[in-house]
Every structure is written in structure tokens, then in C-alpha cells.
Design a protein around this motif. Structure first.
Motif, PDB file in Angstrom:
ATOM      1  N   ILE A 122      -0.125 -27.491   3.815  1.00 22.90           N
ATOM      2  CA  ILE A 122      -1.269 -26.620   4.098  1.00 22.90           C
ATOM      3  C   ILE A 122      -1.395 -26.370   5.596  1.00 22.90           C
ATOM      4  N   LYS A 123      -1.170 -27.401   6.407  1.00 20.55           N
ATOM      5  CA  LYS A 123      -1.211 -27.225   7.855  1.00 20.55           C
ATOM      6  C   LYS A 123      -0.135 -26.246   8.326  1.00 20.55           C
ATOM      7  N   LEU A 124       1.022 -26.280   7.681  1.00 25.11           N
ATOM      8  CA  LEU A 124       2.085 -25.331   8.031  1.00 25.11           C
ATOM      9  C   LEU A 124       1.661 -23.907   7.676  1.00 25.11           C
ATOM     10  N   PHE A 125       1.032 -23.745   6.508  1.00 25.66           N
ATOM     11  CA  PHE A 125       0.556 -22.416   6.123  1.00 25.66           C
ATOM     12  C   PHE A 125      -0.499 -21.909   7.104  1.00 25.66           C
ATOM     13  N   GLU A 126      -1.350 -22.798   7.590  1.00 21.16           N
ATOM     14  CA  GLU A 126      -2.360 -22.417   8.577  1.00 21.16           C
ATOM     15  C   GLU A 126      -1.692 -21.926   9.860  1.00 21.16           C
ATOM     16  N   GLU A 127      -0.649 -22.629  10.295  1.00 16.97           N
ATOM     17  CA  GLU A 127       0.068 -22.228  11.512  1.00 16.97           C
ATOM     18  C   GLU A 127       0.780 -20.900  11.302  1.00 16.97           C
ATOM     19  N   ILE A 128       1.394 -20.724  10.136  1.00 14.66           N
ATOM     20  CA  ILE A 128       2.078 -19.466   9.830  1.00 14.66           C
ATOM     21  C   ILE A 128       1.087 -18.308   9.834  1.00 14.66           C
ATOM     22  N   LYS A 129      -0.109 -18.529   9.266  1.00 17.00           N
ATOM     23  CA  LYS A 129      -1.129 -17.483   9.239  1.00 17.00           C
ATOM     24  C   LYS A 129      -1.481 -17.035  10.662  1.00 17.00           C
ATOM     25  N   GLU A 130      -1.675 -17.997  11.568  1.00 18.52           N
ATOM     26  CA  GLU A 130      -2.026 -17.654  12.948  1.00 18.52           C
ATOM     27  C   GLU A 130      -0.913 -16.879  13.634  1.00 18.52           C
ATOM     28  N   ILE A 131       0.347 -17.240  13.347  1.00 15.82           N
ATOM     29  CA  ILE A 131       1.482 -16.527  13.954  1.00 15.82           C
ATOM     30  C   ILE A 131       1.546 -15.097  13.438  1.00 15.82           C
ATOM     31  N   LEU A 132       1.389 -14.922  12.129  1.00 12.08           N
ATOM     32  CA  LEU A 132       1.429 -13.576  11.558  1.00 12.08           C
ATOM     33  C   LEU A 132       0.305 -12.709  12.118  1.00 12.08           C
ATOM     34  N   LEU A 133      -0.888 -13.282  12.247  1.00 13.85           N
ATOM     35  CA  LEU A 133      -2.010 -12.522  12.806  1.00 13.85           C
ATOM     36  C   LEU A 133      -1.750 -12.118  14.250  1.00 13.85           C
ATOM     37  N   SER A 134      -0.993 -12.941  14.998  1.00 13.04           N
ATOM     38  CA  SER A 134      -0.711 -12.618  16.406  1.00 13.04           C
ATOM     39  C   SER A 134       0.217 -11.415  16.543  1.00 13.04           C
ATOM     40  N   PHE A 135       0.944 -11.084  15.470  1.00  9.69           N
ATOM     41  CA  PHE A 135       1.850  -9.936  15.512  1.00  9.69           C
ATOM     42  C   PHE A 135       1.130  -8.612  15.281  1.00  9.69           C
ATOM     43  N   LEU A 136      -0.089  -8.649  14.791  1.00 12.76           N
ATOM     44  CA  LEU A 136      -0.783  -7.433  14.394  1.00 12.76           C
ATOM     45  C   LEU A 136      -1.319  -6.682  15.613  1.00 12.76           C
ATOM     46  N   THR A 137      -1.313  -5.378  15.501  1.00 14.60           N
ATOM     47  CA  THR A 137      -1.896  -4.532  16.541  1.00 14.60           C
ATOM     48  C   THR A 137      -3.371  -4.309  16.240  1.00 14.60           C
ATOM     49  N   PRO A 138      -4.171  -4.000  17.252  1.00 17.46           N
ATOM     50  CA  PRO A 138      -5.600  -3.737  17.000  1.00 17.46           C
ATOM     51  C   PRO A 138      -5.774  -2.605  15.988  1.00 17.46           C
ATOM     52  N   GLY A 139      -6.659  -2.809  15.043  1.00 22.52           N
ATOM     53  CA  GLY A 139      -6.932  -1.799  14.030  1.00 22.52           C
ATOM     54  C   GLY A 139      -6.216  -2.031  12.721  1.00 22.52           C
ATOM     55  N   ALA A 140      -5.311  -3.014  12.668  1.00 22.20           N
ATOM     56  CA  ALA A 140      -4.603  -3.308  11.410  1.00 22.20           C
ATOM     57  C   ALA A 140      -5.475  -4.203  10.532  1.00 22.20           C
ATOM     58  N   ASN A 141      -6.632  -3.678  10.158  1.00 21.90           N
ATOM     59  CA  ASN A 141      -7.633  -4.500   9.458  1.00 21.90           C
ATOM     60  C   ASN A 141      -7.219  -4.851   8.034  1.00 21.90           C
ATOM     61  N   ARG A 142      -6.559  -3.925   7.356  1.00 27.14           N
ATOM     62  CA  ARG A 142      -6.229  -4.174   5.952  1.00 27.14           C
ATOM     63  C   ARG A 142      -5.274  -5.343   5.806  1.00 27.14           C
ATOM     64  N   ILE A 143      -4.171  -5.316   6.564  1.00 20.57           N
ATOM     65  CA  ILE A 143      -3.201  -6.403   6.446  1.00 20.57           C
ATOM     66  C   ILE A 143      -3.753  -7.700   7.023  1.00 20.57           C
ATOM     67  N   GLN A 144      -4.638  -7.582   8.021  1.00 16.39           N
ATOM     68  CA  GLN A 144      -5.273  -8.777   8.571  1.00 16.39           C
ATOM     69  C   GLN A 144      -6.134  -9.461   7.517  1.00 16.39           C
ATOM     70  N   ASN A 145      -6.938  -8.672   6.805  1.00 14.56           N
ATOM     71  CA  ASN A 145      -7.791  -9.242   5.755  1.00 14.56           C
ATOM     72  C   ASN A 145      -6.954  -9.832   4.631  1.00 14.56           C
ATOM     73  N   GLN A 146      -5.848  -9.173   4.319  1.00 13.27           N
ATOM     74  CA  GLN A 146      -4.982  -9.666   3.249  1.00 13.27           C
ATOM     75  C   GLN A 146      -4.358 -11.007   3.612  1.00 13.27           C
TER      76      GLN A 146
END
Length: 511
Positions: A122-146
Motif C-alpha cells: 500500500i505504501k508503494l501504491f501511495e508513492e506511485i500515486k504521487e509520482i503519477l500526479l507529478s507528471f500531470l499538467t495544470p488543468g488535467a482534472n479528470r485524470i487527476q481525480n481518477q
């Protein structure tokens, strides 16, 4: 100003690469150096002596790091961040391998328990989530929420309590999301992830690919940032250096010494001329040109001993200047070899097409790596001498002319081998002509795009000299634009110590 501005600013890039401008010495008259331009906010201000704290020192170090990085991004089109790991046989690499193996083995043992233990996963999934969110550009709300919804660690923990975690489903979602966000160069890595069945190995490889994607994202940011930096680099570097100077007032000590040595050299030169001309004005210090002082200082960098610390204002270009010096040393030897050969056998081979270029092609491979400590220049020159004698004899034989006898061959090889000796007349002559060409290059006016006339004996290396010269002039010109006000302050103090102190001229003292 947006970072992804695709507008082609040829004027900005040409400003960074054009050779040094030349203006009249009236710009550097005593009046301009004595003037007080304190009302101009971009002038560098001098700081009173003070005790430097650790925090101030670290702040200055950060400013220097930022300045160096920005400069490298703007002037080096090939600059990028590379993913590098420790060598496997190194101590650090071995330690990393042991620690990582222990972690992944422990994770595998937890997942194989009955019921499985998911806390580390679960801790690994939490870290992966933060990394994926760091790749997003401002305004990418749909994929961010997903991403936040699917990788909700609170929900995953609740599922783990009831042994209902679909860990393979989570991993597949992560891989698909990575495929949407990654650069095309990572498509094969994504395919390999999809083909991996073992969940522990899959998580391990996911982190490896995410590390590569971080580097890709950093380089994409650098690529978008470069045009902006090129348009604003002069003001940015000058501001950053002023901040360094305020934190560490001694940040111009080496630069001051560098300019002082150039002034002393110029005074010595004027003194020699005065002694040879009885009617010359003895007040030599008052007629020194600040432009000439700076240009002579820049010329000394082409013969600088880079084991010594370079002036602070040139740190950002130290590697480039060292590479130019090494390239000029190689070109000097090639020119010496060709001049010696032509003087000995020129009459016999004067009609051979491109013979000088053939001599150059012999020399260049044997001089590769001559800047390395392990390089044996004497051995290389001996090898060049042998091959040139062979080439000359073949050319003479093809033309039905007598070949070089052993005495002439020995003489030719000996003269080539002696190039490396101190005060070698041929080497000294070529060196003076190279210096003359570089000095002429710095004296060109800004609107003149053509190169100065190539001195005699350098025609065989003309293309290479012009290329090196344009790079050198670009470095010098840009350095003057950034640090000109600081140089003006130093020159005024050294040339006119009795003048009232004020801030330096805001206009860069380009020649």
C-alpha cells in the motif's frame, strides 16, 4: 511569458553567438568610469565587508548553482539530464543491490502470507500515486481525480482488511496510466511491464520505468525553458551574481586579480614601447584602454593553466574555455607539422592537390586525446614524423622525383619531434599568429559578420580556426554583456584609484 512559446527568436540566439562587438574607446573614457550612475537599478552595488554566516554561504552556493544551471541550459543545446546508476561492481552499487534485494524479498514474503500482508505494498501504491500526479499538467482534472480515486490508500486498506485487494488490477491501471503519460521512447518499456506476471517483479520494474519517466519529464521541461532563458539570461545571470556578491563580498577577488594582471601586462608592453621611442609619453597608465585590458585578459584564458582556479565571472564557461584551449593546442601542432614539411620539401610537392590537407589527415588521429594525462605527445609526434616521411616519399615517387634520403628524413622527423620543446621557433611563430587571429576577432565591430584575415601558415587549419574562433568570441561577448558592469567597477578602481567611488555603468563594456 509562457515557457512553451514556439516563436522563433533568431535575434536572441544570434545575440548569444555573435562575435564580440567593437566600439570606440570613448565609451571607456575617464568620465564614464568616474560617473555616478547610482540611479540605475541594474548596476552592481558594492557591499561592505562583513562576517559571513553558514546560512549566507549556503545561500550564495545555491545562487551559484542556479546561475550555472541556467547558463548551461541556455548556451548548451545538448544539455540534458541523464539517468545514471552506480556501477554494479562499485561499493555503492553493491550496497544498493543488497538493500533493494532485501526490500523486495521482504515484500514478496508478505504477499505470500496467508492472508497476505499488504501494508508495504500500500505504501508503494501511495508513492506511485504521487509520482503519477507529478507528471500531470495544470488543468488535467479528470485524470487527476481518477488516479486519486483508484489509488485511494484508505480504500485499499479497507479492502486489505477483508482480503479483497485486487493488486494485479491496481498494477494494470498504473501501467495503462503510465502508457498515457510517458514519452514515445518508453513504449517498449510499457510493453515489457504488461508482459510481466510476477507482482513483486512487476512493482519493481514499474519503479524503474517511473524513474526514467522522471528524467524524460525533466528534459522536456528543460527544452521548454531554454528559449525563455536565452531571452532573459543576461539579466538573470547578472542579478544572481549580484546576490552572490552581496552574500560573499570576496566573490570578485580572483576576477580583480585577473584584470590587475592584464593591466600590468599592458603597462609593461607600453613601457617597452616607450623605451624604444624616446619621445613617447611617460604617463602610460592614463592612456590604457579598458577594452584592450579586458581583451588581453580573455586571450590569456586560451593559455590558462586550468589547475588554477578560474576568475569567478568565468566559472560557468570554464569547461568550454578549457576545451577551446585544448583544441587550439592540437591545431597549433598540426599547423607546425605542415609548415615544417612545406619548408623542407615544399618545392617538390607544391603542385600536389590538397597535400596540406593530407598531412592534416595524418596528424589528427594521432593527436586525439592529447589533453589526457596519459597522452605521450613526443611519441605521437614521432609517429606523425614517420607517416609524413612515408607520405612524402610516395608522392615524390608517383611524380617520378627522387625520394628523401635518410638524412633528410631524419631531419624532418627531428624538427617535427622538437615542436614540443619550450621556445621552439616554429611553435612560437604559429602560437603568435593564432593569438593575433584571436585578438583580431575580438576587435571586430558587432555588425561585421565575416572573419578576420587568416595569418600566414594557418590556412591548413582555417576552417577549424574559424569555428573555434566563433565559439570563443561568443563566450567572450556574452560574458561582457553579463559582467560588464562589474568589470567597469574593477577597472575604474584599478585605473583611476583617485576617482570618487560610485556604481558602475549599467551598459556592458563590449569592445
Amino acid at each position: 511569458m509562457p515557457l512553451n512559446d514556439d516563436q522563433n527568436s533568431d535575434s536572441d540566439s544570434s545575440r548569444l553567438s555573435e562575435s564580440t562587438a567593437s566600439s570606440s574607446d570613448s565609451e571607456y573614457s575617464r568620465q564614464s568610469f568616474n560617473s555616478d550612475s547610482s540611479s540605475k537599478p541594474s548596476s552592481p552595488a558594492s557591499s561592505p565587508p562583513k562576517v559571513i554566516t553558514f546560512d549566507e554561504l549556503m545561500a550564495a552556493a545555491k545562487n551559484l548553482t542556479d546561475l550555472t544551471l541556467a547558463h548551461e541550459i541556455a548556451v548548451n543545446a545538448n544539455f540534458c539530464i541523464k539517468h545514471e546508476d552506480f556501477p554494479q561492481n562499485s561499493f555503492a552499487g553493491t550496497v544498493k543491490q543488497i538493500v533493494h534485494k532485501a526490500f523486495w524479498d521482504h515484500l514478496e514474503s508478505e504477499l505470500n502470507e496467508d492472508p497476505p500482508e499488504y501494508e508495504h505494498a500500500i505504501k508503494l501504491f501511495e508513492e506511485i500515486k504521487e509520482i503519477l500526479l507529478s507528471f500531470l499538467t495544470p488543468g488535467a482534472n479528470r485524470i487527476q481525480n481518477q488516479i486519486c480515486e483508484v489509488l485511494d490508500t484508505d480504500l485499499i486498506r479497507q479492502q486489505a482488511e477483508h482480503n479483497a485487494v485486487d493488486i494485479h488490477g491496481l498494477a494494470n491501471y498504473i501501467i495503462n496510466t503510465m502508457g498515457k503519460l510517458c514519452a514515445p521512447i518508453r513504449d517498449n518499456d510499457i510493453k515489457q511491464l504488461k508482459a510481466t506476471d510476477n507482482i513483486v517483479e512487476l512493482l519493481r520494474q514499474i519503479f524503474r520505468v517511473l524513474d526514467l519517466m522522471k528524467v524524460d519529464m525533466a528534459n522536456y521541461t528543460i527544452q521548454n525553458l531554454r528559449p525563455y532563458l536565452q531571452r532573459n539570461l543576461v539579466d538573470y545571470e547578472r542579478t544572481k551574481f549580484q546576490e552572490i556578491l552581496e552574500e560573499t563580498p570576496s566573490a570578485l577577488d580572483l576576477t580583480t586579480e585577473w584584470i590587475k594582471e592584464s593591466i600590468e601586462d599592458e603597462l609593461s608592453s607600453i613601457s617597452d614601447e616607450s623605451s624604444s621611442s624616446p619621445g613617447a609619453d611617460s604617463s602610460s597608465k592614463r592612456i590604457i584602454s579598458p577594452t584592450l585590458v579586458l581583451n588581453n585578459g580573455y586571450l590569456k584564458l586560451l593559455q590558462w593553466d586550468y589547475r588554477k582556479t578560474i576568475p569567478e565571472t568565468l566559472i560557468t564557461d570554464e569547461v568550454r574555455l578549457q576545451e577551446l584551449r585544448e583544441k587550439l593546442n592540437q591545431l597549433k601542432i598540426i599547423a607546425c607539422v605542415c609548415l615544417i614539411t612545406n619548408n623542407m620539401v615544399g618545392a617538390a610537392i607544391v603542385d600536389v592537390p590538397d597535400f596540406a590537407d593530407q598531412l592534416k589527415r595524418i596528424s589528427v588521429p594521432l593527436l586525439e586525446g592529447m589533453n589526457k594525462k596519459t597522452f605521450d605527445l613526443k611519441e605521437a609526434l614521432n609517429a606523425i614524423g614517420v607517416q609524413i616521411c612515408s607520405k612524402v616519399n610516395r608522392s615524390l615517387a608517383e611524380r617520378g622525383l627522387p625520394t628523401l634520403n635518410e638524412e633528410m628524413q631524419s631531419n624532418l622527423m627531428g624538427q617535427i619531434a622538437h615542436i614540443v620543446e619550450d621556445n621552439n621557433p616554429v611553435s612560437s611563430l604559429i602560437d603568435k599568429r593564432i593569438q593575433f587571429f584571436m585578438r583580431s576577432l575580438l576587435a571586430l565591430p558587432s555588425f561585421q559578420k565575416c572573419m578576420p584575415t587568416m595569418p600566414g601558415g594557418l590556412s591548413v587549419i582555417q576552417t577549424e580556426m574559424e569555428f573555434v574562433g566563433s565559439q570563443y568570441a561568443s563566450i567572450v561577448n556574452f560574458n561582457k554583456q553579463v559582467y560588464g558592469p562589474f568589470y567597469a567597477n574593477i577597472l575604474r578602481k584599478l585605473l583611476f584609484p583617485e576617482a570618487p567611488m560610485g556604481k558602475a555603468e549599467t551598459e556592458t563594456p563590449t569592445n
